[in-house]
Enzyme design. Structure first.
Site, short mmCIF file in Angstrom:
data_model
loop_
_atom_site.label_atom_id
_atom_site.label_comp_id
_atom_site.label_asym_id
_atom_site.label_seq_id
_atom_site.Cartn_x
_atom_site.Cartn_y
_atom_site.Cartn_z
N GLU A 147 30.16 -40.01 3.10
CA GLU A 147 30.28 -40.70 1.82
C GLU A 147 28.91 -40.99 1.22
O GLU A 147 27.96 -41.29 1.94
CB GLU A 147 31.11 -41.98 1.95
N CYS A 148 28.83 -40.82 -0.07
CA CYS A 148 27.66 -41.08 -0.89
C CYS A 148 26.41 -40.39 -0.32
O CYS A 148 26.31 -39.18 -0.39
CB CYS A 148 27.46 -42.57 -1.13
N GLY A 149 25.45 -41.12 0.23
CA GLY A 149 24.24 -40.49 0.75
C GLY A 149 24.53 -39.47 1.83
O GLY A 149 23.88 -38.43 1.91
N SER A 203 32.55 -37.41 -0.30
CA SER A 203 32.85 -38.13 -1.53
C SER A 203 31.71 -39.08 -1.85
O SER A 203 30.98 -39.52 -0.95
CB SER A 203 34.14 -38.94 -1.35
#
Length: 188
Positions: A53-55, A157
């Site tokens: 997720e994200c990073g 995501s």
């Protein structure tokens, strides 16, 4: 393990979870650790359950372009380039409805989380080969947006999930890792 400083993944690995972070601050070191990047990509291609997720999602993409315009290779599990923006791109709570079978559950599963990021995906023609498996809504409603990217058993995501909103999704990921272990054990 540390994607910045470890040369290899741990032995007997059954799955990988890469949380959020700031890969743009360590892009040079992440890119220089080519052996680990290639190992993660190999595991993704072999079907190991990987959730990011994200990073962590940015790290799994093809490359990262920083604000100065320098481009760094990342893992290549997803065919996207992530680009850093000087201004905040997204901030807020999200509701996620799973649209297809994923590591976190099947169609209709509802999750909650938040987004906070300065980067965005520069989607090219190759993006059409990647399944979008979420329908995402903001805290103020509005039209659902496709998000959540899946390639084999790798799911990424920009949303930071709050697994407390649906603990069964965390359990589903752990179960997928257990099935992977059993399948790998049967191949030996």
């Amino acid at each position: 393990f540390s994607p910045v400083s470890d040369a290899c993944l741990p032995d007997d690995l059954d799955g990988i979870y890469l949380g959020g972070g700031y890969p743009e601050l360590h892009a040079g070191r992440l890119a220089a650790n080519a052996d680990l990047r290639r190992a993660i990509q190999r595991h993704s291609r072999k079907g190991m359950p990987i959730y990011a997720e994200c990073g962590g999602f940015m790290y799994l993409c093809r490359e990262l372009k920083d604000q100065a315009g320098s481009t760094y290779p990342m893992c290549g599990c997803f065919p996207f380039q992530t680009r850093m923006n000087r201004k905040l791109r997204t901030l807020g709570y999200r509701e996620i409805r799973v649209e297809k079978e994923t590591l976190l559950g099947g169609p209709g599963v509802l999750l909650r989380g938040h987004e906070f990021h300065y980067s965005y995906l520069a989607e090219g023609a190759e993006a059409s080969s990647v399944d979008k498996v979420y329908a995402l809504s903001g805290s103020n409603g509005g039209p659902l947006q496709p998000e959540g990217y899946a390639v084999q058993r790798t799911l990424g995501s920009y949303v930071h999930l709050h697994f407390g909103s649906r603990p069964a999704s965390a359990a589903a990921f752990v179960a997928a890792c257990g099935k992977y272990r059993q399948a790998c054990g049967q191949r030996k």
